[in-house]
Every structure is written in structure tokens, then in C-alpha cells.
Design a protein around this motif. Structure first.
Motif, mmCIF file in Angstrom:
data_model
loop_
_atom_site.group_PDB
_atom_site.id
_atom_site.type_symbol
_atom_site.label_atom_id
_atom_site.label_comp_id
_atom_site.label_asym_id
_atom_site.label_seq_id
_atom_site.Cartn_x
_atom_site.Cartn_y
_atom_site.Cartn_z
ATOM 1 N N LYS A 70 0.826 -1.200 0.000
ATOM 2 C CA LYS A 70 0.000 0.000 0.000
ATOM 3 C C LYS A 70 0.867 1.260 0.000
ATOM 4 N N GLY A 71 1.951 1.214 -0.754
ATOM 5 C CA GLY A 71 2.822 2.370 -0.917
ATOM 6 C C GLY A 71 3.872 2.556 0.158
ATOM 7 N N GLU A 72 3.829 1.757 1.224
ATOM 8 C CA GLU A 72 4.796 1.872 2.312
ATOM 9 C C GLU A 72 5.838 0.761 2.206
ATOM 10 N N LYS A 73 7.093 1.130 2.317
ATOM 11 C CA LYS A 73 8.155 0.130 2.276
ATOM 12 C C LYS A 73 8.121 -0.687 3.570
ATOM 13 N N ILE A 74 7.907 -1.998 3.441
ATOM 14 C CA ILE A 74 7.821 -2.847 4.633
ATOM 15 C C ILE A 74 9.023 -3.781 4.766
ATOM 16 N N ILE A 75 9.774 -3.958 3.665
ATOM 17 C CA ILE A 75 10.926 -4.855 3.664
ATOM 18 C C ILE A 75 12.022 -4.226 2.812
ATOM 19 N N GLU A 76 13.250 -4.263 3.302
ATOM 20 C CA GLU A 76 14.397 -3.846 2.505
ATOM 21 C C GLU A 76 15.632 -4.566 3.042
ATOM 22 N N ASN A 77 16.524 -4.940 2.155
ATOM 23 C CA ASN A 77 17.769 -5.566 2.600
ATOM 24 C C ASN A 77 18.821 -5.427 1.506
ATOM 25 N N TYR A 78 20.053 -5.728 1.867
ATOM 26 C CA TYR A 78 21.179 -5.651 0.936
ATOM 27 C C TYR A 78 22.208 -6.697 1.346
ATOM 28 N N PRO A 79 23.099 -7.103 0.455
ATOM 29 C CA PRO A 79 24.061 -8.164 0.765
ATOM 30 C C PRO A 79 24.999 -7.763 1.908
#
Length: 285
Positions: A70-79
Motif C-alpha cells: 500500500k505504498g509503504e516500504k515494509i521490507i528492505e535488505n542488501y548483501p
């Protein structure tokens, strides 16, 4: 039906990669599901479809990329760690934050799912299976439960569960042990349990698996009905192509974790890359 109309975004995957050691299961995948749509994710066995669902629902933290609800970032990750050297996909360095949510937190946001292999509480009744899911949104704590302060809330939960079973045609089976139900009814019960969490987005992982043609036809009608009755957005993985082509507004196709095609059913049916991925031959052969 089947119109590619841009609407309000319900779910968006942005450059999502899921890598296990040196194996890239989901490869730089970007997809969007708009409010009110039925969107299918298809591909050969081992293409990474269920892995993508596991990232969306918080079972796995992606190796790289982001997920929006719904337009909100709920998950983010990087190596991180050893994966910085092992990372084999694209967009290295684009993401710099870690945003993680557990499956129960994502469910509370309004995302529910079913599983490829039915995961009911097999020794509990139909009613108890749905009630347990309903408790996910219960406000009671140990103190209020011990002293029955939450009586009104519990009463409403039970009434809501019974109403849900009536809507889904399972009320007459409410006292039956879940494992005693026919396969098609178990699938329906699993969907009922997901609906008990009051989702806005429903993820269905191969809902027609193991069903005969009559059961599959009934399931197609059932998904359409609950989508309208509960004002849902539906994102499903399915191998049964008749169901996919009949029910989907749009379809994403992945192979080896990477998108190879997207479009309305008529476009997907005639796409040479899709035919090659499924049959192992090009459209010219």
C-alpha cells in the motif's frame, strides 16, 4: 475482466533477489499488484515462485531489494557479510537499509496467505482452525483472559467465525476434525482461516493443487466470489493453466527466478518465451 488498468498499488516488489549461498532463487524481480486485481505468478517447477511469496510474507529476508505494501516500504535488505562477495544478481549497492518484519507483523498489516502444502491444525475442528486465526487480531492479554475481562471480544470473535463459515459454505462442518474433510474442503478451510485475519491482500500458493477438474472449476468460482464479497486483492501461484487464464487480470511469468514475461492472459498464452520455458522448445519448433 483482463483489462490492464493501472490502479492504486497494493503490493510492489522492487529488484528483489533471494540468494542461498551461490544459488540465486529469485533474481532481480520487480512486480506490482494493484488494488482489486487478481494477478497470477506462474513458471516451471523450481522457478522461485514460492520463494517470492516467502519474501513478501517475511519468512525470508531478501538478499537485496525492497517490498512495498500500500505504498509503504515494509521490507528492505542488501548483501552483508560473505554475501557481499557471493552476490550474483543486479543492483548491488542500490539498497542501504535493513527493514524486516516478521510474518505475524505482515499479517497484521493486512496480508494473508495459504500454502502449497495444506497447513491446517489437523486435529482441531473446522471452527477452532478459524478461531485461532481470528485471535491474531485479539486485543486481550494474559490478565484480561485470566479474569474473563475479554468476554465480549471473545464472544464477537466466535460470532464472526461462525458467520465466515456460513458465507463460505462450511458451517455444517464446524465440528468436524480438519483432517477428516475431503481435500477440496480442506483447501477451502485454509482460505477461510486466512480470511479470518481480515486481509486486504490474499496470497494463494497453488490453491488448485491436487484437485480434480470439477473441484478446480468450483475453486475458480469461489476465488472470484470471495474477492468480491471481501473486497480483496488476490495474488496467486498456480500451475493449472485453465484456472490462471480464466481468472487472472494480469500474469507474471518467471523462469530461474527472473521475469520473462508479463501481460494479460491472451498475451501470455501466445508468448514464445513462455512456451519455451514450459515446453523446453521455442515457438518455431
Amino acid at each position: 475482466m483482463h483489462e490492464n488498468v493501472k490502479g492504486e498499488s497494493m503490493l510492489r516488489l522492487e529488484n528483489v533477489t533471494m540468494q542461498f549461498g551461490g544459488v540465486v532463487s529469485v533474481n532481480n524481480l520487480s512486480m506490482e499488484v494493484n488494488k482489486g486485481e487478481i494477478v497470477s505468478l506462474i513458471g516451471p517447477n523450481g522457478a522461485g515462485k514460492t520463494t517470492a511469496f516467502n519474501v513478501i510474507t517475511g519468512v525470508y529476508a531478501p538478499t537485496n531489494g525492497a517490498v512495498y505494501f500500500k505504498g509503504e516500504k515494509i521490507i528492505e535488505n542488501y548483501p552483508k557479510g560473505k554475501m557481499r562477495k557471493l552476490y550474483a544478481s543486479e543492483n548491488y549497492g542500490k539498497y542501504k537499509n535493513t527493514i524486516e518484519k516478521t510474518p505475524d507483523q505482515i499479517t497484521k498489516l493486512g496480508v494473508a496467505r495459504t500454502f502449497q502444502n495444506i497447513r491446517l491444525f489437523k486435529e482441531l475442528s473446522v471452527f477452532e482452525n478459524v478461531l485461532i486465526a481470528k485471535h491474531m487480531r485479539q486485543r486481550a492479554n494474559l490478565f484480561s483472559a485470566t479474569f474473563m475481562i475479554n468476554y465480549a471480544e471473545e464472544k464477537k470473535n466466535r460470532e464472526d467465525c461462525m458467520r465466515l463459515l456460513e458465507i463460505l459454505g462450511l458451517a455444517d462442518l464446524k465440528d468436524e476434525v480438519a483432517s477428516s474433510l475431503p481435500y477440496g474442503k480442506q483447501r477451502r478451510l485454509e482460505i477461510a482461516r486466512a480470511l479470518a485475519t481480515s486481509p486486504e491482500l490474499l496470497l494463494l500458493d497453488e490453491p488448485a493443487a491436487g484437485m480434480n477438474p470439477q473441484e478446480t472449476m468450483e475453486l475458480t468460482q469461489f476465488i472470484r466470489r470471495i474477492k468480491d464479497d471481501f473486497k480483496l486483492t488476490v495474488f496467486l501461484i498456480e500451475h493449472h493453466m485453465n484456472l490462471v487464464m480464466d481468472i487472472s487480470d494480469r500474469i507474471y511469468v518467471i523462469d530461474f527466478g527472473k521475469e520473462i514475461a508479463t501481460g494479460i492472459p491472451a498475451e501470455i498464452q501466445n508468448n514464445p518465451r513462455v512456451i519455451e520455458a514450459y515446453l523446453g522448445v521455442s515457438g518455431d519448433e
